[in-house]
Enzyme design. Structure first.
Site, PDB file in Angstrom:
ATOM      1  N   SER A  91       0.579  -1.292  -0.035  1.00  0.00           N
ATOM      2  CA  SER A  91      -0.003   0.106  -0.040  1.00  0.00           C
ATOM      3  C   SER A  91       0.963   1.230  -0.135  1.00  0.00           C
ATOM      4  CB  SER A  91      -0.938   0.094   1.069  1.00  0.00           C
ATOM      5  OG  SER A  91      -0.149   0.306   2.310  1.00  0.00           O
ATOM      6  N   LYS A 146       0.833   4.845   6.860  1.00  0.00           N
ATOM      7  CA  LYS A 146       0.471   5.735   5.825  1.00  0.00           C
ATOM      8  C   LYS A 146       1.325   7.073   5.578  1.00  0.00           C
ATOM      9  CE  LYS A 146      -2.903   2.385   4.897  1.00  0.00           C
ATOM     10  NZ  LYS A 146      -2.687   1.567   3.564  1.00  0.00           N
ATOM     11  N   SER A 254      -4.718   0.802  -1.592  1.00  0.00           N
ATOM     12  CA  SER A 254      -4.595   1.189  -0.158  1.00  0.00           C
ATOM     13  C   SER A 254      -5.913   1.607   0.475  1.00  0.00           C
ATOM     14  CB  SER A 254      -3.815   2.661  -0.132  1.00  0.00           C
ATOM     15  OG  SER A 254      -3.550   2.948   1.119  1.00  0.00           O
TER      16      SER A 254
END
Length: 306
Positions: A91, A146, A254
Site C-alpha cells: 500500500s 500511511k 490502499s
C-alpha cells in the site's frame, strides 16, 4: 500483536526488576553474611569452589538478575526511542515495499507509556508528508503505515485521482489559504505493476515534502466507498481537531483514510524514518524452500525514508 508484546515486555521487566532489587539489597548481602559465618566456623580458609557455591544464587534468582539490564534496555529503546517494523503489504509502494524492515522514531511525536499509550511528554506533532505508523482506528490492535496528507483543520479533496489541500486558517494568517492542487510530475509507467496492469509513477510535490506515488489508470475512483462525513461532498474531507488524514502512496491499492476516516492523535506510534533491511521474496510454488525464505537483499533500498 504489538500491544500484547508490549504488555509481556513490561511484565517481564517489572518482575525481573523486582528480583534484581531484592537480590542487590537483600539476597546478595545475605549470601555474603552466610559466607562470613561459614568462614568463622572453619579452622582454615574456605576453598574458592566452596565460596563460589555459597555465593551462587539459585537459577530462579540469577536468571532474572542477568536478563534485567538487557530487557530494561530493550523496553526503553522500543517504547521511547526506536521500534522496528516490517512492511507486510504494497500500500505504500514505491516508497516502501513488501519485505522492507523499517525503523520508527517514537519520540518525535511525544513520549507515551508502552501499555496504556498515554502521552506524558509532549515533543512534537506530525507534519504534512510524514510517513507514520499508527494504531488502526477500526481495530487498534493492528499497526498501519500511511502518509499524512491532512493536518487538524485542513480540508482535503481527492477527486479524479488528483489531490487538493486547503490548509487550516491560523490566527496569524492575514488571509486564509485556498485550495491548492498538489502538483504531480510523470516519472514512468510499468516499473511497478498490480498483477498484469502496469502502474503509473508520479512525483508528488507536497507543500513541504516530495515523494513518489503510484496510480492504476484502469481503476476508476471508488468514491461511493469513501468515508461519509456530514456536511461535505463524498470526495472531500475536513480533518477534525486532534486528528490526521492519511493515504497510501499506492493510491489505488490502499485501505486508507478515504475509506475509514481519520487517525486520532492518541493512535500515533511514530514516524517511519529509515529502511534498515530489505528482502526479496521471489519464490514460486515449485521452489523447495518456503516462500517466506528471502531470495536476496535489496541493499539499494537501505537508508532514510522520503
Amino acid at each position: 500483536m504489538a500491544v500484547y508484546f508490549s504488555i509481556i515486555l513490561v511484565f517481564i521487566t517489572v518482575v525481573s526488576g523486582i528480583i534484581w532489587l531484592a537480590d542487590k539489597f537483600y539476597l546478595a548481602p545475605q549470601r555474603q553474611l552466610k559466607l562470613a559465618t561459614a568462614q568463622k566456623q572453619c579452622e582454615g580458609e574456605l576453598s574458592p569452589e566452596i565460596s563460589d557455591k555459597i555465593l551462587e544464587a539459585p537459577f530462579f534468582i540469577d536468571t532474572p538478575v542477568q536478563i534485567f539490564p538487557v530487557i530494561a534496555f530493550v523496553l526503553i529503546l522500543r517504547s521511547f526511542i526506536y521500534e522496528p517494523f516490517q512492511i507486510p503489504s504494497g500500500s505504500m509502494m514505491p516508497t516502501l515495499l513488501d519485505g522492507d524492515f523499517i525503523l520508527v522514531n517514537k519520540f518525535n511525536y511525544g513520549l507515551r507509556d508502552p501499555v496504556a499509550r498515554k502521552k506524558f511528554v509532549d515533543i512534537g506533532l506530525p507534519e504534512r508528508g510524514d510517513v507514520i505508523v499508527f494504531k488502526y482506528p477500526v481495530e487498534p490492535t493492528i499497526d498501519y503505515i500511511k502518509r499524512v496528507i491532512g493536518l487538524p483543520g485542513d480540508r482535503v479533496i481527492y477527486r479524479n485521482k488528483s489531490l487538493y489541500i486547503k490548509p487550516v486558517c491560523l490566527p496569524t494568517d492575514t488571509q486564509c489559504p485556498e485550495f491548492e492542487q498538489v502538483e504531480t510530475t510523470l516519472v514512468n509507467k510499468g516499473e511497478y505493476s498490480d498483477g498484469p496492469v502496469g502502474l503509473t509513477r508520479y512525483t508528488s510535490n507536497m507543500p513541504n515534502k516530495t515523494h513518489d506515488i503510484l496510480v492504476n489508470d484502469e481503476i476508476i475512483p471508488r468514491t461511493p466507498l469513501y468515508f461519509k462525513q456530514n456536511g461535505t461532498k463524498r470526495d472531500e474531507f475536513v480533518v477534525p481537531e486532534g486528528h490526521y488524514f492519511v493515504m497510501g502512496d499506492n493510491r489505488d491499492n490502499s485501505a486508507d483514510g478515504r475509506f475509514w476516516g481519520f487517525v486520532p492523535e492518541e493512535n500515533l506510534v511514530g514516524e517511519a524514518v529509515a529502511i534498515w533491511m530489505s528482502f526479496d521474496f521471489e519464490r514460486t510454488e515449485e521452489d523447495m524452500l518456503p516462500r517466506w525464505v528471502p531470495t536476496g537483499i535489496r541493499f539499494g533500498r537501505l537508508g532514510s525514508i522520503q
